[in-house]
Design an enzyme around this catalytic site. Structure first.
Site, PDB file in Angstrom:
ATOM      1  CG  ASN A   1      15.319 -34.100 -15.710  1.00  8.64           C
ATOM      2  OD1 ASN A   1      15.242 -34.949 -16.394  1.00  8.64           O
ATOM      3  ND2 ASN A   1      16.742 -33.375 -15.807  1.00  8.64           N
TER       4      ASN A   1
ATOM      5  CB  THR B   1      17.734 -40.259  -8.873  1.00  5.67           C
ATOM      6  OG1 THR B   1      19.150 -39.176  -8.333  1.00  5.67           O
ATOM      7  CG2 THR B   1      17.977 -37.370  -9.226  1.00  5.67           C
TER       8      THR B   1
ATOM      9  CE1 TYR C   1      18.169 -36.625 -13.914  1.00  7.98           C
ATOM     10  CE2 TYR C   1      19.276 -37.552 -12.562  1.00  7.98           C
ATOM     11  CZ  TYR C   1      18.595 -37.642 -13.591  1.00  7.98           C
ATOM     12  OH  TYR C   1      18.154 -38.314 -13.430  1.00  7.98           O
TER      13      TYR C   1
ATOM     14  CE  LYS D   1      14.111 -37.462 -12.501  1.00  6.16           C
ATOM     15  NZ  LYS D   1      13.697 -37.933 -13.125  1.00  6.16           N
TER      16      LYS D   1
END
Length: 310
Positions: free
Chosen positions: A88, A113, A138, A142
């Site tokens: 990522n 996202t 996560y 991103k």
């Protein structure tokens, strides 16, 4: 990159979004270079390059992009767990560096996202003006990747855009996703299914509609910055489950839903404001919830169930 022409590299082309993106470009007459760590049947129609992009150097990436003479590159990779930082963040660092070194660099579409914004108050439609404040590893990773692309674009070092996608449904779901795993259970378990359903409302967009947004972003160089991609409707998870059960043909009573806490990567409320994408990309979602769930069910039903190892 002009509409329906040229050549595009899709990094992560064998994933659930990558395969839809590659197919969407090909349907418009664009030649696709599919890039992934290993070949898979879903990219058989495209030129394929084996490359572990997460661990490739910027020099390797620059050489691939220059050799393939692509007009656009889409980063459709994502990583969890041990691969979270390398896929990522590091991949995007090296990809941005590679584009800086590439003569006539291609346009970059980075898939982000909607979770980069973090939790928002109930009832909020998440527009691009919302200040990102992700709470989990996560979306944090991103967000870092998005910053690398946006900073380089603002500095005039590359031509790049970020799409922040909401949750996706539709054909060929990720097996580990909530609805992908539920579809597999509906296929494999003929008995009654007890299911814990989060008391949450989420915006789910069909992966084919999301892929169309990616194509439009690649083909619209005047469109810069961030674009949020979603349907604009937050539906309760129970409604989504009912739609999938109906698509499977199972009697509703065979799936018993119970409210409860569910470990989730998402927030309790997600509703996306895609006004900017509609206005500047000419994009809008076209697949209904029922159509998306039918496509999901048909593709999962056609797959061979996993056999337990002996």
């Amino acid at each position: 990159m002009s509409a329906g022409a040229g050549r595009v590299a899709v990094i992560g082309a064998t994933g659930c979004m990558g395969r839809q993106i590659a197919a969407a470009f090909a349907a418009r007459g664009t030649e696709v270079v599919a890039i992934a760590r290993r070949h898979a049947s879903q990219v058989a129609a495209h030129r394929f390059l084996v490359l572990d992009a997460a661990h490739a150097s910027s020099e390797q990436l620059a050489e691939v992009l220059a050799t393939e003479r692509v007009d656009a590159v889409v980063n459709a990779t994502l990583g969890w767990g041990d691969e979270l930082h390398s896929t990522n963040v590091q991949l995007v660092e090296r990809l941005v560096d590679a584009l800086k070194k590439t003569p006539s660099p291609p346009r970059l579409v980075q898939l982000g996202t909607i979770h980069e914004y973090g939790p928002v108050p109930w009832g909020t439609s998440i527009g691009e003006e919302v200040e990102p404040d992700p709470q989990q590893p996560y979306p944090r990773s991103k967000l870092v990747a998005a910053g690398l692309v946006l900073d380089a674009a603002r500095a005039g070092e590359l031509d790049g855009v970020v799409l922040r996608l909401t949750n996706t449904i539709g054909p060929h779901p990720a097996a580990e996703s909530f609805f992908g795993s539920l579809a597999a259970r509906l296929r494999d378990d003929p008995g009654a299914i007890d299911l814990t359903i989060a008391e949450a409302h989420r915006d789910y967009v069909d992966s084919r509609d999301a892929a169309d947004a990616v194509v439009r972003a690649a083909e619209t160089p005047s469109a810069q910055g961030v674009f949020n991609i979603g349907t604009g409707r937050a539906l309760d998870i129970g409604t989504l489950v009912t739609a999938l059960v109906h698509a499977s043909g199972r009697p509703p009573g065979t799936v018993r839903g119970h409210p409860g806490a569910v470990r989730s990567r998402g927030a309790d409320w997600i509703q996306v404001d895609s006004t900017r994408a509609r206005r500047l990309l000419g994009w809008s979602p076209h697949h209904s919830l029922d159509a998306s769930m039918r496509a999901m069910w048909e593709t999962v039903r056609a797959e061979e169930p996993e056999r337990p190892s002996s």
